[in-house]
Design a protein around this motif. Structure first.
Motif, PDB file in Angstrom:
ATOM      1  N   UNK A 237       0.863  -1.180   0.000  1.00 46.72           N
ATOM      2  CA  UNK A 237       0.000   0.000   0.000  1.00 46.72           C
ATOM      3  C   UNK A 237       0.893   1.221   0.000  1.00 46.72           C
ATOM      4  N   UNK A 238       0.347   2.381   0.321  1.00 49.31           N
ATOM      5  CA  UNK A 238       1.106   3.618   0.192  1.00 49.31           C
ATOM      6  C   UNK A 238       2.201   3.780   1.236  1.00 49.31           C
ATOM      7  N   UNK A 239       2.191   2.970   2.296  1.00 51.84           N
ATOM      8  CA  UNK A 239       3.181   3.158   3.360  1.00 51.84           C
ATOM      9  C   UNK A 239       4.089   1.955   3.606  1.00 51.84           C
ATOM     10  N   UNK A 240       3.782   0.794   3.006  1.00 54.02           N
ATOM     11  CA  UNK A 240       4.645  -0.351   3.255  1.00 54.02           C
ATOM     12  C   UNK A 240       4.094  -1.662   2.736  1.00 54.02           C
ATOM     13  N   UNK A 241       4.752  -2.745   3.161  1.00 52.27           N
ATOM     14  CA  UNK A 241       4.337  -4.094   2.807  1.00 52.27           C
ATOM     15  C   UNK A 241       3.804  -4.810   4.038  1.00 52.27           C
ATOM     16  N   UNK A 242       2.889  -5.731   3.833  1.00 57.23           N
ATOM     17  CA  UNK A 242       2.388  -6.587   4.906  1.00 57.23           C
ATOM     18  C   UNK A 242       2.490  -8.039   4.463  1.00 57.23           C
ATOM     19  N   UNK A 243       3.265  -8.824   5.215  1.00 60.42           N
ATOM     20  CA  UNK A 243       3.417 -10.249   4.929  1.00 60.42           C
ATOM     21  C   UNK A 243       2.450 -11.056   5.779  1.00 60.42           C
ATOM     22  N   UNK A 244       1.989 -12.171   5.221  1.00 61.54           N
ATOM     23  CA  UNK A 244       1.153 -13.112   5.969  1.00 61.54           C
ATOM     24  C   UNK A 244       1.804 -14.492   5.942  1.00 61.54           C
ATOM     25  N   UNK A 245       1.892 -15.109   7.122  1.00 68.92           N
ATOM     26  CA  UNK A 245       2.355 -16.485   7.246  1.00 68.92           C
ATOM     27  C   UNK A 245       1.193 -17.293   7.806  1.00 68.92           C
ATOM     28  N   UNK A 246       0.728 -18.260   7.038  1.00 67.66           N
ATOM     29  CA  UNK A 246      -0.473 -18.998   7.400  1.00 67.66           C
ATOM     30  C   UNK A 246      -0.210 -20.098   8.423  1.00 67.66           C
ATOM     31  N   UNK A 247      -1.290 -20.701   8.884  1.00 72.62           N
ATOM     32  CA  UNK A 247      -1.204 -21.745   9.907  1.00 72.62           C
ATOM     33  C   UNK A 247      -0.229 -22.842   9.489  1.00 72.62           C
ATOM     34  N   UNK A 248       0.591 -23.265  10.428  1.00 73.23           N
ATOM     35  CA  UNK A 248       1.582 -24.325  10.244  1.00 73.23           C
ATOM     36  C   UNK A 248       2.758 -23.913   9.366  1.00 73.23           C
ATOM     37  N   UNK A 249       2.753 -22.704   8.844  1.00 69.18           N
ATOM     38  CA  UNK A 249       3.842 -22.289   7.958  1.00 69.18           C
ATOM     39  C   UNK A 249       5.107 -21.981   8.749  1.00 69.18           C
ATOM     40  N   UNK A 264       7.947   1.149   4.520  1.00 67.66           N
ATOM     41  CA  UNK A 264       9.003   1.375   3.532  1.00 67.66           C
ATOM     42  C   UNK A 264      10.262   1.960   4.163  1.00 67.66           C
ATOM     43  N   UNK A 265      10.074   2.801   5.163  1.00 64.33           N
ATOM     44  CA  UNK A 265      11.223   3.451   5.797  1.00 64.33           C
ATOM     45  C   UNK A 265      12.191   2.452   6.420  1.00 64.33           C
ATOM     46  N   UNK A 266      11.683   1.274   6.809  1.00 65.02           N
ATOM     47  CA  UNK A 266      12.530   0.280   7.458  1.00 65.02           C
ATOM     48  C   UNK A 266      13.181  -0.694   6.483  1.00 65.02           C
ATOM     49  N   UNK A 267      12.704  -0.716   5.258  1.00 66.61           N
ATOM     50  CA  UNK A 267      13.258  -1.663   4.277  1.00 66.61           C
ATOM     51  C   UNK A 267      13.736  -0.944   3.021  1.00 66.61           C
ATOM     52  N   UNK A 268      13.880   0.374   3.090  1.00 63.13           N
ATOM     53  CA  UNK A 268      14.207   1.165   1.897  1.00 63.13           C
ATOM     54  C   UNK A 268      15.478   0.685   1.215  1.00 63.13           C
ATOM     55  N   UNK A 269      16.476   0.296   1.972  1.00 66.62           N
ATOM     56  CA  UNK A 269      17.764  -0.097   1.391  1.00 66.62           C
ATOM     57  C   UNK A 269      17.677  -1.415   0.615  1.00 66.62           C
ATOM     58  N   UNK A 270      16.576  -2.138   0.787  1.00 65.38           N
ATOM     59  CA  UNK A 270      16.401  -3.399   0.063  1.00 65.38           C
ATOM     60  C   UNK A 270      15.512  -3.250  -1.169  1.00 65.38           C
ATOM     61  N   UNK A 271      14.965  -2.055  -1.399  1.00 59.69           N
ATOM     62  CA  UNK A 271      13.991  -1.858  -2.470  1.00 59.69           C
ATOM     63  C   UNK A 271      14.655  -1.345  -3.748  1.00 59.69           C
ATOM     64  N   UNK A 272      14.263  -1.898  -4.856  1.00 60.31           N
ATOM     65  CA  UNK A 272      14.790  -1.481  -6.154  1.00 60.31           C
ATOM     66  C   UNK A 272      14.243  -0.103  -6.537  1.00 60.31           C
TER      67      UNK A 272
END
Length: 283
Positions: A237-249, A264-272
């Motif tokens: 979205x406009x401010x960052x990414x959200x990851x989901x890890x499902x049950x048993x994953x 984004x501010x916390x992962x900026x150095x990893x973004x193309x």
């Protein structure tokens, strides 16, 4: 009295103009010019068509893109929505056909249990036979972000087919409206991003669970933290990414689905810099 009122109104107007002027440097995200529609299904079927017997319940709440100026891109995105919701076996069908066919297939599969059910009843002193013949399935999809040529959505799924408990999952998808194609991690992150991003995810999960040492997560239901890696199941979205890890994953069933928010501010150095979401990051 009127003089004071007029002065007050002028002061408010001036402050409003000043505030507007101060915000001229902020870029507002534009809503995508795409129209969505939805189809809902609620079906119940009792084994052997007897209301006293166990039954299945099917609920579908399917949202899909219906109208867009580029017909080819619309067709591609509709195919993705159908496939992500119902599975690859249905991706060649229109949204309406997919809903109808999936409903028929679900009910048909449940009816296949009728011979087993009759056999269980015949050898049991108890009628009706236990709850393991009572099934349900509930699914829906939600548009999480629909701006600046990006669509993020989540397909939520819950079902029970006998056993100790049901299953839940959240599968996220991100679509580039300019191309009609999914956006992948490899398009967003720099080369060899996996290890660094994995560490950020682990640290954030530890923070969310109020543990100072990530290894302590293994004491509260998580599996080995050394095996937590980016899984491609993310929203943007406009401010960052959200990851989901499902049950048993990455954790036991009791922990449930784990969602991890990465601004984004916390992962900026990893973004193309040339990623399909670069314009969101720079806003």
């Amino acid at each position: 009295m009127r003089t004071h009122l007029r002065e007050s109104m002028l002061a408010i107007l001036f402050l409003g103009i000043l505030a507007t002027g101060c915000n001229t440097g902020t870029k507002k995200a534009a809503e995508n010019d795409i129209t969505f529609d939805s189809i809902s299904v609620e079906k119940t079927y009792h084994l052997l068509e007897n209301p006293d017997n166990p039954n299945c319940n099917l609920e579908i709440k399917f949202v899909f893109p219906q109208k867009y100026s580029d017909k080819e891109i619309l067709k591609s995105i509709q195919k993705q929505f159908v496939s992500s919701y119902f599975g690859e076996n249905y991706e060649q069908l229109s949204p309406e056909e997919a809903v109808r066919k999936y409903t028929e297939d679900y009910l048909s599969a449940y009816k296949d249990l009728e011979e087993d059910y009759k056999a269980e009843v015949a050898k049991s002193d108890e009628t009706p036979v236990g709850s393991w013949f009572s099934y349900y399935e509930m699914s829906s999809d939600d548009i999480a972000f629909n701006q600046d040529d990006i669509i993020s959505y989540t397909v939520s799924f819950e079902n029970y087919t006998g056993g100790a408990h049901g299953a839940h999952s959240y599968n996220n998808h991100v679509v580039n409206l300019k191309t009609g194609k999914p956006i992948t991690e490899e398009e967003i992150f720099v080369d060899n991003y996996q290890d660094n991003l994995a560490q950020i995810l682990v640290d954030q999960i530890a923070k969310q669970n109020n543990v100072s040492d990530a290894k302590e997560l293994e004491n509260i239901g998580f599996f080995s933290v050394d095996e937590i890696f980016p899984n491609g199941n993310f929203l943007v979205d406009e401010t960052g990414l959200t990851y989901s890890f499902n049950e048993y994953e990455i954790a036991a069933y009791v922990v449930g689905v784990t969602k991890v928010r990465l601004p984004y501010s916390e992962i900026r150095y990893l973004l193309r810099d040339d990623s399909p979401i670069a314009h969101l990051i720079d806003n």
